[in-house]
Write an enzyme that holds these catalytic residues in place. Structure first.
Site, PDB file in Angstrom:
ATOM      1  N   HIS A   1       0.855  -1.371  -8.398  1.00 25.20           N
ATOM      2  CA  HIS A   1      -0.584  -1.684  -8.479  1.00 25.20           C
ATOM      3  C   HIS A   1      -1.009  -2.707  -7.418  1.00 25.20           C
ATOM      4  O   HIS A   1      -1.928  -3.502  -7.640  1.00 25.20           O
ATOM      5  CB  HIS A   1      -0.944  -2.130  -9.903  1.00 25.20           C
ATOM      6  CG  HIS A   1      -0.260  -3.395 -10.360  1.00 25.20           C
ATOM      7  ND1 HIS A   1       0.149  -3.588 -11.659  1.00 25.20           N
ATOM      8  CD2 HIS A   1       0.070  -4.532  -9.704  1.00 25.20           C
ATOM      9  CE1 HIS A   1       0.694  -4.788 -11.781  1.00 25.20           C
ATOM     10  NE2 HIS A   1       0.659  -5.372 -10.600  1.00 25.20           N
TER      11      HIS A   1
ATOM     12  N   HIS B   1      -3.339 -10.814 -13.803  1.00 28.41           N
ATOM     13  CA  HIS B   1      -2.873 -11.770 -12.786  1.00 28.41           C
ATOM     14  C   HIS B   1      -3.776 -13.000 -12.805  1.00 28.41           C
ATOM     15  O   HIS B   1      -4.471 -13.292 -11.836  1.00 28.41           O
ATOM     16  CB  HIS B   1      -2.875 -11.125 -11.407  1.00 28.41           C
ATOM     17  CG  HIS B   1      -2.019  -9.892 -11.291  1.00 28.41           C
ATOM     18  ND1 HIS B   1      -2.377  -8.673 -11.816  1.00 28.41           N
ATOM     19  CD2 HIS B   1      -0.816  -9.695 -10.714  1.00 28.41           C
ATOM     20  CE1 HIS B   1      -1.429  -7.779 -11.557  1.00 28.41           C
ATOM     21  NE2 HIS B   1      -0.474  -8.376 -10.890  1.00 28.41           N
TER      22      HIS B   1
ATOM     23  N   GLU C   1       7.806  -7.016 -13.068  1.00 32.90           N
ATOM     24  CA  GLU C   1       6.706  -6.143 -13.524  1.00 32.90           C
ATOM     25  C   GLU C   1       7.231  -4.783 -13.997  1.00 32.90           C
ATOM     26  O   GLU C   1       6.601  -4.112 -14.814  1.00 32.90           O
ATOM     27  CB  GLU C   1       5.677  -5.929 -12.393  1.00 32.90           C
ATOM     28  CG  GLU C   1       4.833  -7.154 -12.084  1.00 32.90           C
ATOM     29  CD  GLU C   1       3.743  -6.890 -11.053  1.00 32.90           C
ATOM     30  OE1 GLU C   1       2.806  -7.700 -10.963  1.00 32.90           O
ATOM     31  OE2 GLU C   1       3.807  -5.877 -10.307  1.00 32.90           O
TER      32      GLU C   1
ATOM     33  N   HIS D   1       9.687  -6.622  -4.844  1.00 36.94           N
ATOM     34  CA  HIS D   1       8.429  -7.334  -4.945  1.00 36.94           C
ATOM     35  C   HIS D   1       8.706  -8.828  -5.041  1.00 36.94           C
ATOM     36  O   HIS D   1       9.088  -9.317  -6.103  1.00 36.94           O
ATOM     37  CB  HIS D   1       7.869  -6.832  -6.266  1.00 36.94           C
ATOM     38  CG  HIS D   1       6.417  -6.969  -6.519  1.00 36.94           C
ATOM     39  ND1 HIS D   1       5.790  -6.143  -7.371  1.00 36.94           N
ATOM     40  CD2 HIS D   1       5.492  -7.825  -6.098  1.00 36.94           C
ATOM     41  CE1 HIS D   1       4.526  -6.464  -7.473  1.00 36.94           C
ATOM     42  NE2 HIS D   1       4.311  -7.490  -6.706  1.00 36.94           N
TER      43      HIS D   1
HETATM   44  C1  DHB Z   1       0.725  -8.138  -4.557  1.00 33.43           C
HETATM   45  C2  DHB Z   1       0.251  -8.552  -5.799  1.00 33.43           C
HETATM   46  C3  DHB Z   1       0.585  -7.867  -6.936  1.00 33.43           C
HETATM   47  O1  DHB Z   1       0.109  -8.163  -8.155  1.00 33.43           O
HETATM   48  C4  DHB Z   1       1.425  -6.798  -6.879  1.00 33.43           C
HETATM   49  O2  DHB Z   1       1.778  -6.203  -8.032  1.00 33.43           O
HETATM   50  C5  DHB Z   1       1.899  -6.369  -5.650  1.00 33.43           C
HETATM   51  C6  DHB Z   1       1.545  -7.050  -4.504  1.00 33.43           C
HETATM   52  C7  DHB Z   1       0.332  -8.825  -3.306  1.00 33.43           C
HETATM   53  O3  DHB Z   1      -0.403  -9.829  -3.359  1.00 33.43           O
HETATM   54  O4  DHB Z   1       0.740  -8.371  -2.240  1.00 33.43           O
HETATM   55 FE    FE Z   2       1.124  -7.293  -9.836  1.00 38.94          FE
END
Ligand code: DHB
Ligand code: FE
Length: 281
Positions: free
Chosen positions: A12, A59, A240, A193
């Site tokens: 996402h 978030h 996540e 991530h």
């Molecule tokens: C980013 C933020 C998110 O919540 C995520 O799931 C993936 C990437 C970002 O800031 O790049």
């Molecule tokens: Fe996220």
């Protein structure tokens, strides 16, 4: 009775939402990513469900450090888009399904999972980016969506096993709903991530690939993976991915049909993973 027809998993990443909103889909950086979702968009047009239960994490948009529900379900009639950072995306409001949401809350709480019931809330990129990836840019989203929130931002976070078992309880609740509707459960976030610190941008393709394999073929074993492995192998925000286990746990034990599988690096700082798994019974 209601029927769970498919489980969907997708990253996402907020930058994907910005790329859609700014019309950048054909730019060389973004084009391979959006091409990878085309088969899914086509499939979704033919297989639009009556309701989506969309599992995501907030978030720090609807909640903050003042209040951190581990698990929450949105029972409102509608939810407006909002976001940290870039501000609200220009996407339609999300229409909920208060009746099914209340039924799921009742059933799942009686099955010993404590859900916070949310009657007023805004929804962020965790929920709106998956809708944009799978439905494009419609004037209105094609079906109601029940937001289901999991805290994966502030420790302690729920384990993969708890998420998988919660999925089981959600699947049971859907099967007990006394209306002939088709429901999809979506799990969002991930994959590799890490957004901050010396390891920012960490990508572990091998780990992501085996996560996808196990999610399809052996989710019970995958659910036993300790949260520390997500973090050490695939970065701090890879946690996540426990939300994908909720969607998978909701599905029947029968092996699903893989409608579409896609993996791409990079989008913003992360790897993107996506699956559509269809029930075969
Ligand atoms: C980013 C933020 C998110 O919540 C995520 O799931 C993936 C990437 C970002 O800031 O790049
Ligand atoms: Fe996220």
């Amino acid at each position: 009775m209601a029927k769970l027809v498919a489980g969907v998993a997708t990253s996402h990443v907020p930058a994907i939402g910005a790329a859609i909103d700014l019309g950048k889909q054909q730019e060389p950086y973004w084009q391979p990513l959006f091409t990878g979702y085309e088969p899914s968009k086509k499939w979704m047009r033919k297989n639009t469900p009556d309701v989506i239960l969309l599992v995501y994490n907030d978030h720090a948009t609807a909640f903050s450090l003042k209040m951190i529900p581990t698990l929450a379900i949105g029972c409102a009639a509608e939810f407006n888009p909002a976001d940290e950072g870039w501000g609200p995306r220009p996407v339609p409001k999300v229409v909920g399904h208060p009746e099914l949401a209340a039924h799921i809350a009742h059933s799942v709480i009686q099955d010993d999972f404590d859900l916070t019931i949310v009657n007023e809330m805004e929804v962020d990129h965790g929920l709106t980016v998956p809708l944009s990836l799978l439905f494009g840019q419609p004037m209105a989203w094609p079906c109601p969506v029940i937001p289901f929130l999991v805290n994966v931002v502030q420790y302690p976070v729920p384990s993969g096993a708890r998420c998988f078992n919660l999925g089981r309880a959600i699947g049971k609740a859907i099967a007990l709903y006394d209306q002939p509707i088709k429901v999809q459960v979506w799990g969002t976030g991930g994959m590799s991530h890490q957004l901050q610190g010396p390891r920012a941008g960490l990508i572990n393709c091998a780990w992501d690939t085996s996560f996808l394999e196990e999610l399809i073929n052996d989710p019970k074993s995958l659910a036993r993976k300790p949260h520390i492995e997500y973090i050490t192998e695939a970065g701090s925000e890879a946690i996540e991915l426990v939300m994908w286990l909720i969607a998978r746990g909701a599905m029947s034990e029968q092996a699903p049909k893989v409608v579409h599988r896609f993996y791409h690096v990079p989008a913003s700082n992360t790897a993107v993973g996506h699956l559509i798994l269809k029930e075969t019974q």
